[in-house]
Design a protein around this motif. Structure first.
Motif, PDB file in Angstrom:
ATOM      1  N   SER A  80      13.218  -2.319  -1.516  1.00 51.53           N
ATOM      2  CA  SER A  80      12.502  -1.537  -2.522  1.00 51.53           C
ATOM      3  C   SER A  80      11.389  -0.738  -1.879  1.00 51.53           C
ATOM      4  O   SER A  80      10.878  -1.082  -0.813  1.00 51.53           O
ATOM      5  CB  SER A  80      11.922  -2.436  -3.628  1.00 51.53           C
ATOM      6  OG  SER A  80      10.967  -3.336  -3.112  1.00 51.53           O
ATOM      7  N   SER A  81      11.036   0.358  -2.565  1.00 50.99           N
ATOM      8  CA  SER A  81       9.964   1.241  -2.118  1.00 50.99           C
ATOM      9  C   SER A  81       9.533   2.107  -3.293  1.00 50.99           C
ATOM     10  O   SER A  81      10.368   2.496  -4.111  1.00 50.99           O
ATOM     11  CB  SER A  81      10.439   2.131  -0.969  1.00 50.99           C
ATOM     12  OG  SER A  81       9.540   3.215  -0.767  1.00 50.99           O
ATOM     13  N   PRO A  82       8.237   2.459  -3.374  1.00 46.51           N
ATOM     14  CA  PRO A  82       7.773   3.320  -4.458  1.00 46.51           C
ATOM     15  C   PRO A  82       8.050   4.806  -4.227  1.00 46.51           C
ATOM     16  O   PRO A  82       7.402   5.664  -4.835  1.00 46.51           O
ATOM     17  CB  PRO A  82       6.269   3.045  -4.494  1.00 46.51           C
ATOM     18  CG  PRO A  82       5.926   2.683  -3.094  1.00 46.51           C
ATOM     19  CD  PRO A  82       7.113   1.943  -2.561  1.00 46.51           C
ATOM     20  N   GLY A  83       8.987   5.130  -3.364  1.00 45.57           N
ATOM     21  CA  GLY A  83       9.348   6.522  -3.111  1.00 45.57           C
ATOM     22  C   GLY A  83      10.744   6.618  -2.544  1.00 45.57           C
ATOM     23  O   GLY A  83      11.595   5.752  -2.781  1.00 45.57           O
ATOM     24  N   SER A  84      11.006   7.669  -1.755  1.00 47.52           N
ATOM     25  CA  SER A  84      12.304   7.845  -1.110  1.00 47.52           C
ATOM     26  C   SER A  84      12.435   6.928   0.096  1.00 47.52           C
ATOM     27  O   SER A  84      11.439   6.540   0.707  1.00 47.52           O
ATOM     28  CB  SER A  84      12.482   9.299  -0.670  1.00 47.52           C
ATOM     29  OG  SER A  84      12.461  10.165  -1.788  1.00 47.52           O
ATOM     30  N   GLY A  85      13.658   6.592   0.475  1.00 48.17           N
ATOM     31  CA  GLY A  85      13.905   5.649   1.560  1.00 48.17           C
ATOM     32  C   GLY A  85      13.822   6.286   2.936  1.00 48.17           C
ATOM     33  O   GLY A  85      12.745   6.481   3.488  1.00 48.17           O
ATOM     34  N   THR A 103       9.347   6.359   2.618  1.00 45.29           N
ATOM     35  CA  THR A 103       9.366   5.022   3.204  1.00 45.29           C
ATOM     36  C   THR A 103       9.462   5.078   4.724  1.00 45.29           C
ATOM     37  O   THR A 103       8.668   4.469   5.437  1.00 45.29           O
ATOM     38  CB  THR A 103      10.542   4.213   2.634  1.00 45.29           C
ATOM     39  OG1 THR A 103      10.490   4.269   1.204  1.00 45.29           O
ATOM     40  CG2 THR A 103      10.483   2.764   3.087  1.00 45.29           C
ATOM     41  N   ILE A 104      10.456   5.817   5.230  1.00 48.53           N
ATOM     42  CA  ILE A 104      10.592   6.029   6.676  1.00 48.53           C
ATOM     43  C   ILE A 104      10.747   7.531   6.916  1.00 48.53           C
ATOM     44  O   ILE A 104      11.862   8.059   6.963  1.00 48.53           O
ATOM     45  CB  ILE A 104      11.796   5.266   7.268  1.00 48.53           C
ATOM     46  CG1 ILE A 104      11.706   3.774   6.947  1.00 48.53           C
ATOM     47  CG2 ILE A 104      11.858   5.472   8.782  1.00 48.53           C
ATOM     48  CD1 ILE A 104      12.846   2.945   7.520  1.00 48.53           C
ATOM     49  N   PRO A 105       9.635   8.266   7.025  1.00 51.27           N
ATOM     50  CA  PRO A 105       9.739   9.698   7.335  1.00 51.27           C
ATOM     51  C   PRO A 105      10.102   9.908   8.806  1.00 51.27           C
ATOM     52  O   PRO A 105       9.516   9.282   9.697  1.00 51.27           O
ATOM     53  CB  PRO A 105       8.335  10.228   7.022  1.00 51.27           C
ATOM     54  CG  PRO A 105       7.436   9.042   7.178  1.00 51.27           C
ATOM     55  CD  PRO A 105       8.253   7.834   6.811  1.00 51.27           C
ATOM     56  N   ILE A 106      11.068  10.772   9.039  1.00 49.72           N
ATOM     57  CA  ILE A 106      11.507  11.112  10.399  1.00 49.72           C
ATOM     58  C   ILE A 106      11.355  12.624  10.539  1.00 49.72           C
ATOM     59  O   ILE A 106      12.037  13.391   9.861  1.00 49.72           O
ATOM     60  CB  ILE A 106      12.972  10.691  10.642  1.00 49.72           C
ATOM     61  CG1 ILE A 106      13.159   9.205  10.313  1.00 49.72           C
ATOM     62  CG2 ILE A 106      13.386  10.972  12.084  1.00 49.72           C
ATOM     63  CD1 ILE A 106      14.618   8.776  10.246  1.00 49.72           C
ATOM     64  N   ARG A 107      10.448  13.075  11.415  1.00 51.04           N
ATOM     65  CA  ARG A 107      10.149  14.500  11.535  1.00 51.04           C
ATOM     66  C   ARG A 107      10.140  14.907  13.003  1.00 51.04           C
ATOM     67  O   ARG A 107       9.647  14.162  13.872  1.00 51.04           O
ATOM     68  CB  ARG A 107       8.786  14.823  10.907  1.00 51.04           C
ATOM     69  CG  ARG A 107       8.658  14.502   9.444  1.00 51.04           C
ATOM     70  CD  ARG A 107       7.287  14.903   8.891  1.00 51.04           C
ATOM     71  NE  ARG A 107       6.199  14.214   9.574  1.00 51.04           N
ATOM     72  CZ  ARG A 107       5.754  13.011   9.239  1.00 51.04           C
ATOM     73  NH1 ARG A 107       6.312  12.350   8.237  1.00 51.04           N
ATOM     74  NH2 ARG A 107       4.757  12.445   9.893  1.00 51.04           N
ATOM     75  N   ASP A 108      10.659  16.085  13.274  1.00 50.95           N
ATOM     76  CA  ASP A 108      10.562  16.690  14.611  1.00 50.95           C
ATOM     77  C   ASP A 108      10.966  15.691  15.698  1.00 50.95           C
ATOM     78  O   ASP A 108      10.274  15.532  16.711  1.00 50.95           O
ATOM     79  CB  ASP A 108       9.141  17.201  14.859  1.00 50.95           C
ATOM     80  CG  ASP A 108       8.680  18.173  13.779  1.00 50.95           C
ATOM     81  OD1 ASP A 108       9.543  18.850  13.196  1.00 50.95           O
ATOM     82  OD2 ASP A 108       7.476  18.251  13.519  1.00 50.95           O
ATOM     83  N   THR A 109      12.094  15.056  15.482  1.00 46.46           N
ATOM     84  CA  THR A 109      12.541  13.965  16.354  1.00 46.46           C
ATOM     85  C   THR A 109      13.978  14.201  16.777  1.00 46.46           C
ATOM     86  O   THR A 109      14.788  14.718  15.999  1.00 46.46           O
ATOM     87  CB  THR A 109      12.408  12.618  15.602  1.00 46.46           C
ATOM     88  OG1 THR A 109      11.026  12.309  15.453  1.00 46.46           O
ATOM     89  CG2 THR A 109      13.096  11.481  16.321  1.00 46.46           C
ATOM     90  N   THR A 126       0.846  -1.190   0.000  1.00 44.28           N
ATOM     91  CA  THR A 126       0.000   0.000   0.000  1.00 44.28           C
ATOM     92  C   THR A 126       0.882   1.242   0.000  1.00 44.28           C
ATOM     93  O   THR A 126       1.875   1.292   0.730  1.00 44.28           O
ATOM     94  CB  THR A 126      -0.904   0.031   1.249  1.00 44.28           C
ATOM     95  OG1 THR A 126      -1.653  -1.172   1.304  1.00 44.28           O
ATOM     96  CG2 THR A 126      -1.855   1.216   1.204  1.00 44.28           C
ATOM     97  N   CYS A 127       0.527   2.246  -0.795  1.00 41.77           N
ATOM     98  CA  CYS A 127       1.365   3.448  -0.914  1.00 41.77           C
ATOM     99  C   CYS A 127       1.188   4.361   0.291  1.00 41.77           C
ATOM    100  O   CYS A 127       0.638   5.484   0.203  1.00 41.77           O
ATOM    101  CB  CYS A 127       1.053   4.184  -2.211  1.00 41.77           C
ATOM    102  SG  CYS A 127       1.881   3.479  -3.637  1.00 41.77           S
ATOM    103  N   LYS A 128       1.631   3.885   1.438  1.00 42.79           N
ATOM    104  CA  LYS A 128       1.718   4.648   2.666  1.00 42.79           C
ATOM    105  C   LYS A 128       3.116   4.396   3.250  1.00 42.79           C
ATOM    106  O   LYS A 128       3.740   3.366   2.969  1.00 42.79           O
ATOM    107  CB  LYS A 128       0.662   4.191   3.673  1.00 42.79           C
ATOM    108  CG  LYS A 128      -0.781   4.454   3.272  1.00 42.79           C
ATOM    109  CD  LYS A 128      -1.159   5.905   3.522  1.00 42.79           C
ATOM    110  CE  LYS A 128      -2.652   6.141   3.312  1.00 42.79           C
ATOM    111  NZ  LYS A 128      -3.471   5.576   4.389  1.00 42.79           N
ATOM    112  N   PRO A 129       3.639   5.315   4.078  1.00 48.38           N
ATOM    113  CA  PRO A 129       4.956   5.077   4.690  1.00 48.38           C
ATOM    114  C   PRO A 129       5.017   3.720   5.380  1.00 48.38           C
ATOM    115  O   PRO A 129       4.038   3.277   5.993  1.00 48.38           O
ATOM    116  CB  PRO A 129       5.079   6.223   5.690  1.00 48.38           C
ATOM    117  CG  PRO A 129       4.257   7.326   5.101  1.00 48.38           C
ATOM    118  CD  PRO A 129       3.084   6.637   4.455  1.00 48.38           C
ATOM    119  N   TYR A 130       6.174   3.074   5.285  1.00 46.77           N
ATOM    120  CA  TYR A 130       6.354   1.795   5.963  1.00 46.77           C
ATOM    121  C   TYR A 130       6.375   2.007   7.478  1.00 46.77           C
ATOM    122  O   TYR A 130       5.661   1.331   8.214  1.00 46.77           O
ATOM    123  CB  TYR A 130       7.663   1.136   5.527  1.00 46.77           C
ATOM    124  CG  TYR A 130       7.731   0.705   4.075  1.00 46.77           C
ATOM    125  CD1 TYR A 130       6.654   0.865   3.197  1.00 46.77           C
ATOM    126  CD2 TYR A 130       8.890   0.126   3.570  1.00 46.77           C
ATOM    127  CE1 TYR A 130       6.745   0.464   1.871  1.00 46.77           C
ATOM    128  CE2 TYR A 130       8.982  -0.289   2.256  1.00 46.77           C
ATOM    129  CZ  TYR A 130       7.920  -0.112   1.403  1.00 46.77           C
ATOM    130  OH  TYR A 130       8.003  -0.519   0.094  1.00 46.77           O
TER     131      TYR A 130
END
Length: 609
Positions: free
Chosen positions: A277-282, A259-265, A103-107
């Motif tokens: 593999s991922s349909p976007g950035s890693g 794929t693995i967004p890291i924000r405000d951390t 599914t095209c959501k972050p892993y």
């Protein structure tokens, strides 16, 4: 001639030696198996993991254990398949497990977390449901140039219509991205070029794109189980540039997910994480992040497969952050864009609306992150300082026009240029170490460095389609990245067979991209490039411009200048003229540079001409 100054090196190394990312303290643990997770390769595990993470938050447990196995995630009911947002002093221990997504959501999402660690996981996409790319061979070119036919050997069957966003050259012998004289193109319209409405500046920015588009008509015809006919827009172009046996990678996805967004951390460690593999950035860091440690991570294609891509875009992308990160003992390759990109964002173009207000053009909220209270610096179109920095009292975005109305605490300067550049000084993506890594078999660049105070050492770059190391800052209609670089040490790296598609004029490139010309402003300062080995350079080993206090010493360069420097064979299409109409010369070239030193570099060739 002014002498160079290396005193910054000791200060830089001492500061970086003090980089430390805190790890979570050990404590109570629970197993995801207790919540119904099943590593049977068939069950959907989204809800089981969600229940386990809810329990960890409620009970303030320190560790979630994943018994080794293959876990599939067939649906996603939230913003991410695994939501680690807000976790503190927490460890997700994969124990060597594999997670397969479709599914095209972050892993995994890591937002507002503190002292968090994720380790020992393999993450992958379900190619059986939706392949991310397909490698094809040109098997026929119509005599009249009206179409080409491509066969896809790794596919038993292909759909009646193939969706793809970009097509790149692929080496049929090595089965890797890029090849000599390879042509990259967007088959249809380039959807990433966004105009501001100002015809003059839009036209000048278009000159920087250097990317083919509109090569195919929107008409396809499947001629057998794994062969597709693509009708082309320009018959003469088709006959000249497509040939039987040419190999291309047709990419079906591009910027679909993070794929693995890291924000405000703060204090986030990722150890032994493999993304096949991922349909976007890693790995993607953005916002108020401070303290990232990537240890032993990989982004590459899965062994035992005929896949032609890993992540659809960058392997690792860090922007608009508070810096302080370490990337070590990692392996990145086969991505659809850069292995690593480090930068803060900017935007170019203004319209004055009052004594304290202006409209910023090409200003997308997710990119520039202007908010009230944030300090913003105004730079001239050539990136020289205007001397103005002021905090915002208002920021009102218009997504449709890609503009933002900004109001400042202090009166704006008189006679600001319509091409003024805005830098959001709230962020500072700097203080980083990249060491002991391998960057191989990749489209685009190895590492794109647009942040200050960096150390890049003991890495290997090999078979990179673009430059191995690219240091830049600039503005154009697709993106505007970088606030210049001050303090950078590049040493003890091996760079072999890079810029193989001859995108740039050198395998180590330093320069700006701005409408019009390079700048005399030294936006790159205090850089040392030493004790590196460059092997098999299509053109120059180094091109260094718009810089001051740059030392290049004790490097070895083997087999450079293999292609003519003056021909129109630049850019991703390998058909562009030299940028800005420049003249290139020599193995190492400085341009618009001051206070430089080039010494004790060895240049030799093993090739007979």
């Amino acid at each position: 001639m002014e002498k160079t100054d290396t005193s910054f090196m000791e200060t830089l190394e001492n500061e970086l030696a003090g980089l430390h990312i805190r790890r979570p303290a050990p404590g109570r643990s629970v197993s995801v198996a207790d919540f119904g997770a099943k590593p049977d390769g068939n069950s959907c595990n989204y809800k089981a993991f969600a229940r386990a993470l809810v329990c960890c938050r409620k009970e303030k447990l320190e560790t979630l254990l994943v018994p080794r196995g293959v876990y599939r995630f067939k649906e996603c009911g939230g913003n991410a398949h695994l939501d680690l947002d807000g976790m503190e002093n927490f460890l997700l221990d994969g124990q060597g497990s594999e997670f397969i997504f479709e599914t095209c959501k972050p892993y995994l999402s890591v937002c507002g977390a503190h002292r968090i660690m994720i380790r020992d996981l393999v993450l992958d996409w379900n190619w059986e449901k939706a392949p991310l790319a397909s490698a094809g061979i040109v098997t026929e070119v119509a005599a009249d140039g009206s179409y080409i036919e491509c066969t896809f050997p790794a596919c038993k069957t292909i759909p009646d219509k193939m969706h793809f966003t970009i097509v790149g050259p692929f080496d049929p012998h090595r089965y890797t991205p890029g090849c000599k004289n390879g042509m990259e193109f967007r088959p249809y319209k380039n959807e990433y070029v966004k105009d501001s409405g100002d015809e003059e500046t839009d036209a000048r920015m278009h000159e920087l794109i250097r990317e083919l588009s509109g090569v195919f008509k929107p008409v396809q015809e499947r001629v057998d189980a794994n062969t597709m006919r693509f009708y082309t827009a320009d018959p003469d172009f088709t006959k000249q540039h497509f040939h039987r046996g040419d190999c291309y990678n047709f990419r079906h996805y591009e910027y679909s997910i993070l794929t693995i967004p890291i924000r405000d951390t703060t204090d986030c460690t990722l150890e032994n994480i493999t993304i096949y593999s991922s349909p976007g950035s890693g790995f993607v860091g953005n916002g108020d992040i401070h303290g990232l440690h990537f240890k032993g991570c990989k982004v590459t294609v899965r062994p035992g497969t005929a896949r032609s891509i890993s992540t659809a875009t960058d392997c690792l992308h860090i922007c608009n952050s508070q810096g302080n990160f370490i990337i070590e003992d990692c392996e990145f390759g086969f991505a659809g864009d850069d292995c690593i990109n480090i930068h803060d964002n900017s935007c170019m173009g203004i319209e004055i609306t009052g004594s304290h207000s202006l409209i910023a053009q090409r200003a997308v909220k997710e990119s520039v992150l202007f908010e009230p209270g944030f300090p913003v610096e105004l730079r001239n179109p050539d990136l020289s300082p205007t001397g103005y920095v002021s905090r915002l009292t208002g920021a009102d975005y218009n997504p449709h026009s890609r503009t933002c109305m900004l109001t400042f605490e202090d009166p704006l300067p008189q006679s600001l240029s319509p091409g003024t550049v805005l830098w959001n000084r709230r962020f500072s993506t700097q203080n980083y170490i990249i060491r002991g890594c391998r960057f191989t078999n990749n489209r685009a660049r190895g590492i794109l460095l647009q942040g200050s105070n960096g150390l890049v050492e003991n890495n290997v770059f090999e078979n990179i389609q673009g430059a191995a190391i690219q240091i830049e800052t600039g503005c154009e209609s697709r993106w505007s990245e970088g606030h210049g670089v001050s303090g950078l040490l590049i040493r003890n790296n091996i760079i072999r067979h890079c810029d193989l598609n001859a995108w740039q004029m050198a395998v180590l490139y330093m320069g700006v991209y701005l409408p019009g010309d390079r700048t005399e402003e030294p936006v790159f300062r205090n850089v040392v490039i030493e004790k590196n080995t460059f092997i098999d350079c299509p053109r120059q080993a180094m091109f260094l411009s718009s810089c001051r206090n740059v030392i290049v010493r004790d490097n070895v360069i083997i087999n450079a200048l293999q292609l003519p420097l003056e021909e129109a064979c630049y850019g991703s299409s390998t058909m562009e003229k030299p940028v800005y109409g420049e003249t290139y010369r020599g193995v190492i070239q400085f341009e618009k540079a001051s206070c430089i030193l080039e010494e004790n570099n060895t240049v030799l060739s093993m090739l007979q001409h």
